[in-house]
Design a protein around this motif. Structure first.
Motif, short mmCIF file in Angstrom:
data_model
loop_
_atom_site.label_atom_id
_atom_site.label_comp_id
_atom_site.label_asym_id
_atom_site.label_seq_id
_atom_site.Cartn_x
_atom_site.Cartn_y
_atom_site.Cartn_z
N LEU A 239 2.59 -7.69 9.13
CA LEU A 239 3.36 -6.98 8.11
C LEU A 239 3.75 -7.92 6.98
CD1 LEU A 239 5.83 -4.86 10.31
CD2 LEU A 239 3.61 -4.18 9.38
N PHE A 240 4.16 -9.11 7.37
CA PHE A 240 4.58 -10.09 6.38
C PHE A 240 3.39 -10.57 5.55
CE2 PHE A 240 4.89 -14.73 5.57
CZ PHE A 240 5.87 -14.72 4.59
N ILE B 162 1.11 -7.19 3.92
CA ILE B 162 1.78 -6.16 3.11
C ILE B 162 2.86 -6.77 2.22
CG2 ILE B 162 3.14 -4.04 3.16
CD1 ILE B 162 1.82 -3.33 5.78
N ALA B 163 3.80 -7.49 2.82
CA ALA B 163 4.95 -7.99 2.06
C ALA B 163 4.55 -9.01 1.01
CB ALA B 163 5.99 -8.58 3.02
N LEU B 164 3.76 -10.01 1.40
CA LEU B 164 3.41 -11.07 0.45
C LEU B 164 2.60 -10.55 -0.74
CD1 LEU B 164 2.63 -14.33 2.46
CD2 LEU B 164 4.69 -13.65 1.24
N PRO B 165 1.54 -9.74 -0.52
CA PRO B 165 0.80 -9.23 -1.70
C PRO B 165 1.66 -8.43 -2.66
CG PRO B 165 -0.51 -8.94 0.29
CD PRO B 165 0.85 -9.37 0.74
N LEU B 166 2.61 -7.65 -2.13
CA LEU B 166 3.46 -6.84 -2.99
C LEU B 166 4.54 -7.67 -3.68
CD1 LEU B 166 3.92 -3.65 -0.76
CD2 LEU B 166 2.45 -3.92 -2.76
N ALA B 167 4.81 -8.84 -3.14
CA ALA B 167 5.90 -9.68 -3.68
C ALA B 167 5.39 -10.79 -4.60
CB ALA B 167 6.69 -10.29 -2.52
N ARG B 168 4.19 -10.66 -5.11
CA ARG B 168 3.63 -11.74 -5.94
C ARG B 168 4.50 -12.09 -7.14
NH1 ARG B 168 -2.73 -9.79 -5.96
NH2 ARG B 168 -3.19 -10.43 -3.79
N GLN C 20 16.10 -9.63 -1.63
CA GLN C 20 16.38 -8.48 -2.48
C GLN C 20 15.09 -7.78 -2.91
OE1 GLN C 20 19.64 -8.82 -1.38
NE2 GLN C 20 19.76 -7.45 -3.15
N PHE C 21 14.05 -8.56 -3.13
CA PHE C 21 12.77 -7.96 -3.50
C PHE C 21 12.19 -7.18 -2.32
CE2 PHE C 21 8.32 -7.60 -4.36
CZ PHE C 21 8.23 -7.46 -5.73
N PHE C 22 12.20 -7.79 -1.13
CA PHE C 22 11.63 -7.12 0.04
C PHE C 22 12.39 -5.83 0.38
CE2 PHE C 22 10.06 -11.49 1.49
CZ PHE C 22 8.80 -11.26 0.97
N LEU C 23 13.70 -5.82 0.12
CA LEU C 23 14.48 -4.60 0.39
C LEU C 23 14.04 -3.45 -0.51
CD1 LEU C 23 18.10 -6.03 0.86
CD2 LEU C 23 16.63 -4.99 2.60
N GLY C 24 13.45 -3.77 -1.65
CA GLY C 24 12.99 -2.73 -2.56
C GLY C 24 11.64 -2.16 -2.22
N LEU C 25 10.96 -2.74 -1.24
CA LEU C 25 9.65 -2.22 -0.84
C LEU C 25 9.84 -1.02 0.09
CD1 LEU C 25 7.77 -5.58 -0.09
CD2 LEU C 25 7.74 -4.23 -2.19
N ALA D 18 10.13 -17.10 1.92
CA ALA D 18 9.62 -15.73 2.03
C ALA D 18 9.64 -15.26 3.48
CB ALA D 18 8.21 -15.65 1.45
N LEU D 19 9.30 -16.14 4.40
CA LEU D 19 9.28 -15.76 5.81
C LEU D 19 10.68 -15.42 6.31
CD1 LEU D 19 7.33 -15.52 8.20
CD2 LEU D 19 7.85 -17.90 8.77
N VAL D 20 11.66 -16.25 5.95
CA VAL D 20 13.05 -15.98 6.36
C VAL D 20 13.58 -14.73 5.67
CG1 VAL D 20 15.40 -16.88 6.36
CG2 VAL D 20 13.48 -18.41 6.81
N ALA D 21 13.28 -14.59 4.38
CA ALA D 21 13.77 -13.43 3.63
C ALA D 21 13.21 -12.13 4.19
CB ALA D 21 13.38 -13.58 2.16
#
Length: 264
Positions: free
Chosen positions: A166-167, A170-176, A143-148, A74-77
């Motif tokens: 940010l990661f 914001i990113a992690l909670p939305l990417a559950r 691909q998921f993060f690009l959709g945020l 997730a961190l790299v993505a």
């Protein structure tokens, strides 16, 4: 067609359940309903092999592998999805290119590294490689993060949030949903992995479930004492945890797969 496919895929598992409940002489009679019910097979498994220890080892290794690969990937993505820098696409292409390398190609070099570190014979090599992420999971999460919506991150930057904030916030909670897919898939992959335990583990007390099943088959199956009812009972015990996990996580898996179709 779905009903027919369900029968085809379900039949082997039903056969396994039936065979695990039969006496030795009836294991391969192909009857789905046992003529003689022998529940003692499951008690014999615990007497002949430390199955509970193997299940515990697989659970520990699986959780460690799933946790490390989920966080690192997730961190790299997120880095590939959020930051704009020269050569980003080329670097991402190199990451994806590593998926073309068969495991057999890197097996010996990786073993030599762990041997040099003095960690062969331990469970560390079974999960520690995941600290560096997985190309497939990096691709999926990117691909998921690009959709945020990027506006969320820009607004957080204006409010003084760091890049790691940010990661993490914001990113992690939305990417559950996507994280759930990665976590469950990696647990399944680790649970079914036989090659690495076969290479790195020698002590019975450290065996994972697949390595333990290999030992059970060697003892009671091919070339052993020919107690296939013990092998079938052990196989059923090893299969049930994965069925339970997928049943519990089914909603998250479906949600995560459905959201992967969003265009970034």
């Amino acid at each position: 067609m779905l009903g027919l496919a369900s029968v085809v895929f379900t039949y082997p598992f039903v056969w396994l359940i039936s065979a695990s409940l039969k006496p030795r002489t009836e294991v391969f009679d192909n009857a789905l309903i046992p003529h003689t019910l022998r529940l003692e097979n499951f008690a014999d498994v615990w007497d002949y092999a430390p199955v509970l220890t193997w299940v515990g080892n697989s659970a520990v290794v699986g959780l460690a592998a799933a946790t490390t690969v989920t966080i690192s990937s997730a961190l790299v993505a997120f880095g590939f999805a959020y930051f704009r820098f020269p050569g980003r696409n080329v670097l991402f292409g190199l990451v994806l290119a590593t998926m073309m390398l068969p495991q057999a190609v890197t097996m010996i070099p990786v073993y030599l590294i762990w041997n040099k570190l003095g960690l062969t014979g331990t469970q560390v090599p079974l999960w520690a490689q995941n600290i560096f992420g997985s190309a497939f999971y990096i691709f999926l999460l990117r691909q998921f993060f690009l959709g945020l919506p990027r506006e969320l991150f820009e607004a957080a930057r204006v409010d003084g949030s760091s890049f790691f904030g940010l990661f993490w916030r914001i990113a992690l909670p939305l990417a559950r949903p996507a994280l759930a897919i990665v976590f469950v898939f990696e647990i399944q992959a680790s649970w079914n992995d036989l090659i690495r335990p076969l290479i790195y583990l020698q002590e019975t007390s450290l065996f994972t479930v697949p390595r333990g099943l290999k030992a059970v088959i060697d003892t009671f199956g091919n070339g052993g004492e020919q107690h296939w009812e013990i092998v079938m009972a052990a196989s059923l015990i090893a299969t049930l945890p994965m069925i339970i996990i997928f049943a519990v996580a089914q909603r998250h898996i479906i949600e995560g797969i459905a959201t992967q179709g969003r265009k970034g």
